[in-house]
Write a protein that holds these residues in place. Structure first.
Motif, PDB file in Angstrom:
ATOM      1  N   LEU A  12      33.489   1.503 -21.536  1.00  0.00           N
ATOM      2  CA  LEU A  12      33.937   1.122 -22.882  1.00  0.00           C
ATOM      3  C   LEU A  12      35.208   1.866 -23.282  1.00  0.00           C
ATOM      4  O   LEU A  12      35.975   1.395 -24.105  1.00  0.00           O
ATOM      5  CB  LEU A  12      32.839   1.416 -23.918  1.00  0.00           C
ATOM      6  CG  LEU A  12      31.535   0.645 -23.753  1.00  0.00           C
ATOM      7  CD1 LEU A  12      30.612   0.940 -24.923  1.00  0.00           C
ATOM      8  CD2 LEU A  12      31.791  -0.847 -23.637  1.00  0.00           C
ATOM      9  N   TYR A  37      28.400   4.532 -18.010  1.00  0.00           N
ATOM     10  CA  TYR A  37      28.713   3.234 -18.618  1.00  0.00           C
ATOM     11  C   TYR A  37      29.646   3.410 -19.817  1.00  0.00           C
ATOM     12  O   TYR A  37      30.557   2.614 -20.028  1.00  0.00           O
ATOM     13  CB  TYR A  37      27.420   2.518 -19.028  1.00  0.00           C
ATOM     14  CG  TYR A  37      27.633   1.378 -19.986  1.00  0.00           C
ATOM     15  CD1 TYR A  37      28.197   0.188 -19.543  1.00  0.00           C
ATOM     16  CD2 TYR A  37      27.308   1.513 -21.329  1.00  0.00           C
ATOM     17  CE1 TYR A  37      28.436  -0.860 -20.417  1.00  0.00           C
ATOM     18  CE2 TYR A  37      27.535   0.474 -22.216  1.00  0.00           C
ATOM     19  CZ  TYR A  37      28.101  -0.708 -21.755  1.00  0.00           C
ATOM     20  OH  TYR A  37      28.334  -1.729 -22.627  1.00  0.00           O
ATOM     21  N   ALA A  38      29.422   4.466 -20.581  1.00  0.00           N
ATOM     22  CA  ALA A  38      30.237   4.702 -21.766  1.00  0.00           C
ATOM     23  C   ALA A  38      31.724   4.733 -21.407  1.00  0.00           C
ATOM     24  O   ALA A  38      32.580   4.315 -22.190  1.00  0.00           O
ATOM     25  CB  ALA A  38      29.824   6.007 -22.437  1.00  0.00           C
ATOM     26  N   VAL A  57      29.446   3.937 -27.565  1.00  0.00           N
ATOM     27  CA  VAL A  57      28.364   3.034 -27.167  1.00  0.00           C
ATOM     28  C   VAL A  57      27.548   2.637 -28.394  1.00  0.00           C
ATOM     29  O   VAL A  57      27.260   1.462 -28.624  1.00  0.00           O
ATOM     30  CB  VAL A  57      27.449   3.702 -26.119  1.00  0.00           C
ATOM     31  CG1 VAL A  57      26.258   2.817 -25.815  1.00  0.00           C
ATOM     32  CG2 VAL A  57      28.232   3.997 -24.845  1.00  0.00           C
ATOM     33  N   ASN A  73      24.695  -2.284 -24.825  1.00  0.00           N
ATOM     34  CA  ASN A  73      24.931  -1.259 -25.840  1.00  0.00           C
ATOM     35  C   ASN A  73      23.689  -1.039 -26.691  1.00  0.00           C
ATOM     36  O   ASN A  73      23.327   0.092 -26.998  1.00  0.00           O
ATOM     37  CB  ASN A  73      26.107  -1.651 -26.729  1.00  0.00           C
ATOM     38  CG  ASN A  73      27.358  -1.871 -25.910  1.00  0.00           C
ATOM     39  OD1 ASN A  73      27.632  -1.114 -24.977  1.00  0.00           O
ATOM     40  ND2 ASN A  73      28.092  -2.931 -26.209  1.00  0.00           N
ATOM     41  N   SER A 125      27.442  -1.102 -30.331  1.00  0.00           N
ATOM     42  CA  SER A 125      26.179  -1.835 -30.291  1.00  0.00           C
ATOM     43  C   SER A 125      25.946  -2.626 -31.575  1.00  0.00           C
ATOM     44  O   SER A 125      25.151  -3.550 -31.603  1.00  0.00           O
ATOM     45  CB  SER A 125      25.020  -0.873 -30.038  1.00  0.00           C
ATOM     46  OG  SER A 125      24.791  -0.087 -31.181  1.00  0.00           O
ATOM     47  N   ALA A 176      21.142   0.696 -24.498  1.00  0.00           N
ATOM     48  CA  ALA A 176      21.543   2.093 -24.278  1.00  0.00           C
ATOM     49  C   ALA A 176      21.253   2.924 -25.523  1.00  0.00           C
ATOM     50  O   ALA A 176      20.761   4.053 -25.438  1.00  0.00           O
ATOM     51  CB  ALA A 176      23.028   2.171 -23.923  1.00  0.00           C
ATOM     52  N   THR A 177      21.539   2.357 -26.690  1.00  0.00           N
ATOM     53  CA  THR A 177      21.278   3.091 -27.932  1.00  0.00           C
ATOM     54  C   THR A 177      19.788   3.358 -28.090  1.00  0.00           C
ATOM     55  O   THR A 177      19.375   4.462 -28.461  1.00  0.00           O
ATOM     56  CB  THR A 177      21.823   2.299 -29.137  1.00  0.00           C
ATOM     57  OG1 THR A 177      23.196   2.008 -28.878  1.00  0.00           O
ATOM     58  CG2 THR A 177      21.703   3.095 -30.418  1.00  0.00           C
ATOM     59  N   ILE A 201      23.972   5.674 -18.699  1.00  0.00           N
ATOM     60  CA  ILE A 201      24.628   5.415 -19.991  1.00  0.00           C
ATOM     61  C   ILE A 201      25.897   6.257 -20.111  1.00  0.00           C
ATOM     62  O   ILE A 201      26.918   5.809 -20.629  1.00  0.00           O
ATOM     63  CB  ILE A 201      23.650   5.713 -21.146  1.00  0.00           C
ATOM     64  CG1 ILE A 201      22.470   4.749 -21.060  1.00  0.00           C
ATOM     65  CG2 ILE A 201      24.347   5.594 -22.486  1.00  0.00           C
ATOM     66  CD1 ILE A 201      21.417   4.987 -22.106  1.00  0.00           C
TER      67      ILE A 201
END
Lengths: 269, 371, 333
Positions: C174, C170-171, A32, A239, A36, A242-243, C167
């Motif tokens: 990806l 969600y990861a 993630v 992303n 980003s 989220a970061t 998150i």
């Protein structure tokens, strides 16, 4: 000699398996962060460059920043409320004797076990029926209920290991009950309380499942925005956001912990 | 009227009576020890004086004031806990300054007095350290300084030396005594260690199973114990019971173990009385040949223990009763083998005689002081 | 020197701060020498107990139990037109859940509530087995290692708790998604695919990764408490390392295993986000169904009835488990 070698081999296998598991736990989060910084529209591999495009977009979006502020307000409020309630009830449960203690204490763990959807639905139905508006107070009451078990458990654990003779010493040295609590008890259980409140903060900050029933357009929190983006557009802004969230809930607490030199987090782990 | 008066205090926890009608006193400046095995109620008694436990019955007075119902913080007592109970989150200086802070002493004066008291317990220059960085003996001094800095009426100490190793314990014993004398503070000291109690105290109160067995000067308690418990708990002794007879006109004790003892002249005994004698291990003599001494009788060596400073002989009488004899500085230990016959003797004036309370007394119980 | 100290002693004595009420009580109770004092303490203790433990209990009663009781009553009412509620007692909702197929405003769930509940329990079971299989070795490693980085390694197990759940799920989009990590890597070696999302495996994978710390930490705790001497003494008595593990370490770590398993199972069964983000319509779980019924179909009574059935199942599981291992112990881990 041969058993020694095989001992080492066995231990190395265990170590290797543990390493792989850490990869499984942490790699997705690392991805993630990595993506980003990718400038392209698609969350593609490998990243095609390094850019802050999506961070710029994120910080330019008033809507997303508002959501971040909402999350912060709710999380801070819930950590304070759950911290106070959790601390006081943990003291009651550890220090006092009463009937049905163990059954009653499981009541305080219950929000951890029941699906947040059910808690979300039940509280929405109940509070709207008694005429409450869905505002920040609503969110803080709900989140405090969800995170109370975490404060309760950590403070309780700290109290179990507490040497009460230091309280008795304070009493004999002239401190009354209140002074003893403030001067001796509270500082001694501070690591547990701080760790519990921190956990309460980060869990509230990232809570989505129950929160989806509790928000209004003007109180939308960051996880709700992320969910909406994931379900609708899957934009790379996710992303970046989220970061940023991970920086708030993981990096900043860790840095604070190191900077204050208290190592509360390491101790509580 | 004494400075500290503990009057008929009783403490019950549910059905258990931890302290049963205990009374004792301490004069101003006096050092009084509560001595007894673990579970005898000595710590509970101390905690009641401190106000950490409420007595079920009885009264506690300090300097004429009835403090029985007062909380600890209104009693002016300094207490040293078994594991010191130093506040881990405060520095040494803050720990010692705590009672002064609670009494509203301004910071500057606090620092001065903390420095002064640290000087007096011979522990300067640790003011800003954390108590956790100090050694056990140093923590002990800090705890003592903290309990003394506000000049309390009474100093209470709960087995304060038990967490230290032997050598340090003996050093601290001397040190605590010196500090106590220097401050001239009335002290009540709880311990299970007889040597500690005897070395430090003006007077000792021996507790047994919640009750006060005997109180007095160490010398009195040792030389004239007035119960089987005290005789067995203090020091090492063997007990023989029997009936008084007058075969030659003078009363002698004919024990159930078959040994006859000439009694000290101070004991008034008439024929038929049931008496016990306590034989202090170090007051018995043992030799290979009869020496013709008074109260001499044969016995068989069961075991010998060479302990360095002294040697213990476990001697068996004809009926199987075992006696302990201790000889100091004895080096000829290897010539005594189990099974050898020896002659044990004791001068009459060294016998401790007690009247049997009942007839259910087992004769010849070999007692040993509990460590 | 000692003079200076003596003059101080008097100034330092705090003025008697006994409140009058306290003194009156003491005086009254003094009439009976057996109970005086103790009564005062007991009353205060009882008041403190009520105030302290009562605070948390009252909170839970108000914000957890009362809402649950409220939806219990809601579950016996009916949805009216436009999401209103018809206050007429009926068991129709329970009939619909337990006996009929669910058809919600054209959503093709194509399954009954019970099947979805069954699917939730199945996912819960698979997740528990997988977390145990994957988590035991790391838990054991952390419990036995003498590495000076142990607390750091532990920290990395705990840290994911702090990352917002959304998150963490969600990861996996990806990783498993269309242009995700796995598709890309497989593409390099010539295997084409459309990603691996929206199926049972994706949902369980997400659940396993998210819930693993709940398994690793209790196992670590119990293994860590096992005294080395137990294992060494087993070895001196002739047990091979494997045998010593089987005879000593494994039985002693059972409390950790059961604590971890029950937590993982319960949390997995109640999951909303794993199926919502990583599953398709066919991978729905109970929480998603309740959420849809409540939030999108606006059938609060039906959603309440669904929640009630879920709660009954949950408490049945907890009760059965409680017979073998106290729930208290789970939270002490």
């Amino acid at each position: 000699m041969s058993t020694r070698l095989s001992d080492d081999a066995r231990w190395n296998a265990i170590r290797g398996a543990t390493g792989l598991l850490y990869l499984f736990l942490l790699l997705p989060l690392f991805i993630v962060v990595l993506i980003s910084f990718n400038p392209t529209q698609y969350a593609a591999f490998p990243p095609e460059g390094l850019s802050l495009t999506w961070y710029q977009k994120f910080f330019a979006s008033e809507r997303l920043l508002d959501a971040l502020v909402s999350s912060f307000v709710v999380a801070a409020g819930s950590a304070l409320v759950a911290g106070a309630v959790g601390l006081i009830s943990a003291i009651g449960f550890v220090r006092r004797d009463f009937q049905y203690k163990s059954v009653l204490s499981s009541l305080l763990f219950l929000p951890m076990l029941i699906s947040p959807v059910v808690i979300g639905v039940a509280l929405t139905a109940f509070l709207t029926d008694v005429g409450m508006q869905k505002n920040y107070l609503f969110l803080i009451l709900g989140h405090s209920t969800l995170v109370l078990p975490y404060v309760f458990v950590t403070v309780r654990a700290q109290l179990f290991g507490f040497d009460r003779s230091i309280e008795e010493a304070a009493l004999t040295l002239g401190a009354n009950e209140l002074e003893t609590f403030v001067e001796v008890t509270l500082p001694s259980i501070m690591p547990g309380l701080a760790a519990g409140m921190l956990l309460a903060f980060v869990i509230s900050f990232g809570e989505f499942t129950a929160t989806q029933f509790w928000v209004q357009p003007d109180t939308v929190t960051a996880p709700i925005e992320i969910y909406t983006m994931v379900r609708t557009s899957l934009t790379p802004e996710i992303n970046a956001m989220a970061t940023v969230l991970m920086i708030i809930t993981v990096v900043i607490p860790l840095l604070l912990d190191v900077a204050l030199g208290k190592n509360l987090i390491l101790k509580s782990a | 009227m004494s400075y500290v008066e503990v009057e008929n205090i009783t403490k019950r926890f549910g059905d258990v009576t931890a302290v049963d009608d205990v009374s004792f006193t301490a004069e101003k400046g006096e050092f009084v020890s509560l001595l007894g095995p673990s579970g005898c109620g000595k710590t509970t008694t101390l905690r009641m004086i401190a106000g950490l436990e409420m007595p079920t019955e009885g009264t506690i007075r300090i300097d004429g004031d009835d403090v029985t119902d007062r909380p600890p913080y209104e009693r002016e007592i300094g207490m040293v806990f078994q594991h010191y109970a130093l506040f881990p989150h405060k520095t040494v200086g803050e720990n010692i300054g705590f009672p002064l802070k609670m009494r509203g002493v301004p910071e500057a004066e606090r620092r001065e007095r903390v420095a002064d008291v640290l000087e007096r317990v011979r522990l300067p220059e640790v003011m800003d350290r954390s108590p956790e960085d100090l050694s056990g003996g140093q923590q002990q001094r800090v705890a003592l300084a903290r309990a003394l800095v506000f000049e309390p009426d009474v100093l209470l100490m709960d087995e304060p030396l038990s967490a230290l190793d032997r050598v340090l314990r003996e050093q601290m014993r001397v040190e605590v005594e010196r500090i106590q004398r220097e401050f001239g503070i009335t002290t009540i000291y709880v311990t299970h260690d007889q040597a500690e109690a005897f070395a430090m105290s003006d007077r000792v109160a021996v507790l047994d199973d919640g009750r006060l067995s005997q109180q007095g000067r160490p010398l009195d308690i040792y030389e004239s114990p007035d119960s089987e418990f005290v005789a067995n708990f203090i020091g090492q002794s063997s007990q023989l019971s029997g009936a008084v007879g007058t075969p030659d006109g003078t009363p002698v004790l004919e024990t159930d173990a078959g040994v006859t003892f000439e009694l000290p002249q101070s004991v008034a005994a008439t024929t038929g009385d049931r008496l016990s004698v306590f034989l202090r291990a170090e007051k018995l003599d043992v030799s290979r040949e009869p020496t013709g001494a008074a109260n001499e009788f044969p016995a068989e060596i069961a075991t010998t223990n060479y302990l360095g400073e002294k040697t213990q002989f476990f001697c068996r009488l004809e009926d199987g009763t075992e006696l302990i004899v201790a000889k100091h500085g004895f080096t000829d230990v290897e010539s005594f083998e189990p099974g050898d016959t020896v002659y044990v003797s004791v001068p009459p004036e060294n016998l401790v005689v007690a009247r049997d309370p009942g007839t259910d007394q087992q004769s010849g119980t070999a007692g040993e002081s509990t460590a | 020197m000692s003079e200076r100290h003596e003059t101080r002693a008097e100034d330092l004595r705090p003025a008697s701060s006994q409140p009058l009420r306290f003194r009156v009580w003491t005086a009254v109770l003094r009439a009976d020498p057996v109970v005086r004092g103790i009564q005062v303490v007991k009353r205060r203790e009882r008041l403190l107990t009520v105030l302290q433990a009562g605070l948390g209990l009252a909170w839970m009663a108000l914000f957890l139990l009362a809402p649950l009781v409220y939806i219990l009553s809601l579950s016996f009412w009916q949805r009216g037109a436009g999401g209103t509620i018809v206050y007429e007692a009926t068991v129709a909702n329970y009939q619909e859940i337990l006996l009929q197929n669910v058809d919600l405003l054209g959503w093709q769930i194509g399954n009954t509530y019970l099947l979805i509940l069954w699917q939730s329990l199945k996912f819960g079971f698979l997740t528990t087995v997988a977390t145990l299989a994957l988590g035991y070795v790391p838990g054991y490693f952390l419990g036995r290692t003498e590495s000076r980085y142990r607390s750091l390694l532990l920290l990395f197990v705990v840290l994911p708790f702090w990352v917002p759940l959304i998150i963490r799920y969600y990861a996996w989009i990806l990783v498993l998604g269309n242009d995700g990590l796995i598709t890309t890597v497989l593409g390099w070696v010539g295997v084409a695919s459309n990603g691996y999302l929206y199926n049972d495996v994706a949902v369980v994978t997400g659940l396993v990764q998210v819930l693993l710390p709940f398994m690793i930490l209790p196992i670590y705790n119990t293994v860590n408490k096992i005294d080395d001497e137990y294992i060494e003494s087993a070895k001196t008595m002739g047990a091979s390392p494997l045998r010593a593990f089987y005879e000593v370490t494994l039985p002693l770590s059972l409390p950790g295993i059961s604590a971890g398993s029950i937590l993982v199972f319960i949390l997995a069964v109640g999951s909303f986000m794993a199926p919502a983000l990583l599953g398709g319509p066919a991978n729905m779980m109970v929480a998603n169904l309740i959420s849809q019924t409540f939030g999108q179909a606006f059938d609060w009574p039906l959603a309440s009835a669904m929640a009630m059935v879920y709660l009954v199942v949950l408490f049945a599981i907890i009760t059965v488990f409680n017979r073998f291992v106290g729930l208290e112990e789970v939270f002490d881990q």
